[in-house]
Design an enzyme around this catalytic site. Structure first.
Site, PDB file in Angstrom:
ATOM      1  N   HIS A  27      48.070  70.744 -33.914  1.00 10.01           N
ATOM      2  CA  HIS A  27      46.939  69.651 -34.414  1.00 10.01           C
ATOM      3  C   HIS A  27      47.728  68.334 -34.980  1.00 10.01           C
ATOM      4  CE1 HIS A  27      43.939  73.053 -35.570  1.00 10.01           C
ATOM      5  NE2 HIS A  27      45.316  73.648 -35.608  1.00 10.01           N
ATOM      6  N   TYR A  28      47.020  67.261 -35.111  1.00  4.42           N
ATOM      7  CA  TYR A  28      47.539  66.206 -36.113  1.00  4.42           C
ATOM      8  C   TYR A  28      46.522  66.127 -37.277  1.00  4.42           C
ATOM      9  CZ  TYR A  28      43.766  62.937 -34.125  1.00  4.42           C
ATOM     10  OH  TYR A  28      42.657  62.280 -33.826  1.00  4.42           O
ATOM     11  N   THR A  29      47.641  65.630 -38.295  1.00  8.48           N
ATOM     12  CA  THR A  29      46.918  65.712 -39.797  1.00  8.48           C
ATOM     13  C   THR A  29      45.803  64.761 -39.957  1.00  8.48           C
ATOM     14  OG1 THR A  29      48.471  64.341 -40.447  1.00  8.48           O
ATOM     15  CG2 THR A  29      48.744  66.488 -41.070  1.00  8.48           C
ATOM     16  N   GLU A  92      50.493  71.751 -37.998  1.00  2.79           N
ATOM     17  CA  GLU A  92      50.280  70.734 -37.981  1.00  2.79           C
ATOM     18  C   GLU A  92      51.247  69.555 -37.868  1.00  2.79           C
ATOM     19  OE1 GLU A  92      47.242  68.906 -38.994  1.00  2.79           O
ATOM     20  OE2 GLU A  92      45.875  70.789 -39.331  1.00  2.79           O
ATOM     21  N   HIS A 134      44.272  71.806 -30.409  1.00  2.82           N
ATOM     22  CA  HIS A 134      42.906  72.130 -31.134  1.00  2.82           C
ATOM     23  C   HIS A 134      41.571  71.529 -30.290  1.00  2.82           C
ATOM     24  CE1 HIS A 134      40.699  72.000 -35.260  1.00  2.82           C
ATOM     25  NE2 HIS A 134      40.337  72.817 -34.621  1.00  2.82           N
TER      26      HIS A 134
HETATM   27 ZN   LIG Z   1      43.275  70.126 -35.921  1.00  5.34          ZN
END
Ligand SMILES: [Zn+2]
Length: 245
Positions: A27-29, A92, A134
């Site tokens: 993911h990225y935040t 993340e 994601h």
């Molecule tokens: Zn995500």
């Protein structure tokens, strides 16, 4: 590898079996700052978390222990797995994301990610084809970690899969239409084999799944339109997957 602890209360209290861990999700935040992101991931009212967070300097923070289910994937699907929280490790990466100014991931950040992933892949015997973003598992809702995520570089480090075709060869097929319905059908079958959960019946899911596929494997043009370049990439990936046990 140094891991700092900053535990989040957002996880299932019941321990899971080690054998249930099969997938890694990136993911990225997607927030203005690292501080804000950590605050949210540790705030009980947000009901979100991940197992790890890696900041721009490559610092790794553990938020939920691997043995517990963290809340990072939401409604999702990959291969035969549904709602992937229970089967996955969530990582993340600090990045403002498309909403607040999407930038390249930092070298130090990716090098920590590689070290961490190698450890996780070995420990839980995670299959290459189960290292995903994601957006791959929730294409209707998500576009993270986004097209700047270095999938090809990771695959060189044995994390995730990549195709064999040379970019110069593929380029010639960009925006060239797929002509036969048979090929269209085969493309969908190949994407299903790679892991994407969708059928051609659900039009918006179809469009967004192609976009997710492009974001991951053909970042130069993310338009949701199937072309021969996408077709060739999917075909090659499918072949590779069938060779991996
Ligand atoms: Zn995500």
């Amino acid at each position: 590898m140094k891991i700092i602890k900053n535990f989040s209360p957002n996880y299932d209290r019941k321990k899971r079996s080690v054998n249930s861990i099969k997938i890694i999700v990136f993911h990225y935040t997607g927030m203005q700052s690292e501080r804000e992101s950590i605050k949210r991931l540790c705030n009980p009212s947000s009901k979100v978390s991940s197992h790890y967070l890696i900041n721009r300097n490559g610092k790794i923070i553990r938020m939920v222990q691997d043995a517990y289910v963290a809340w990072h994937a939401g409604k999702s699907c990959w291969r035969k797995h549904k709602n992937l929280n229970k089967n996955s490790i969530g990582i993340e990466l600090v990045n403002k994301g498309h909403q607040f100014g999407y930038t390249s991931f930092k070298k130090k950040q990716i090098s920590s990610l590689i070290t961490l992933c190698k450890k996780l892949i070995k420990r839980y015997r995670i299959n290459k084809k189960n290292v995903v973003g994601h957006s791959d598992i929730a294409p209707l809702r998500k576009i993270d970690p986004g097209e700047k995520f270095p999938w090809k570089y990771l695959a060189k480090n044995k994390i995730g899969i990549w195709y064999d075709h040379k970019p110069n060869f593929l380029r010639k097929y960009r925006r060239i239409k797929i002509l036969t319905n048979k090929d269209k059908k085969r493309f969908i079958e190949n994407l299903n084999k790679i892991g994407y959960c969708f059928s051609a019946k659900n039009k918006s899911l179809f469009f967004k799944t192609i976009k997710a596929f492009q974001r991951h494997f053909r970042k130069e043009l993310i338009n949701g339109i199937l072309d021969q370049e996408c077709f060739k990439i999917a075909q090659n990936l499918t072949k590779k997957i069938q060779k991996t046990p």
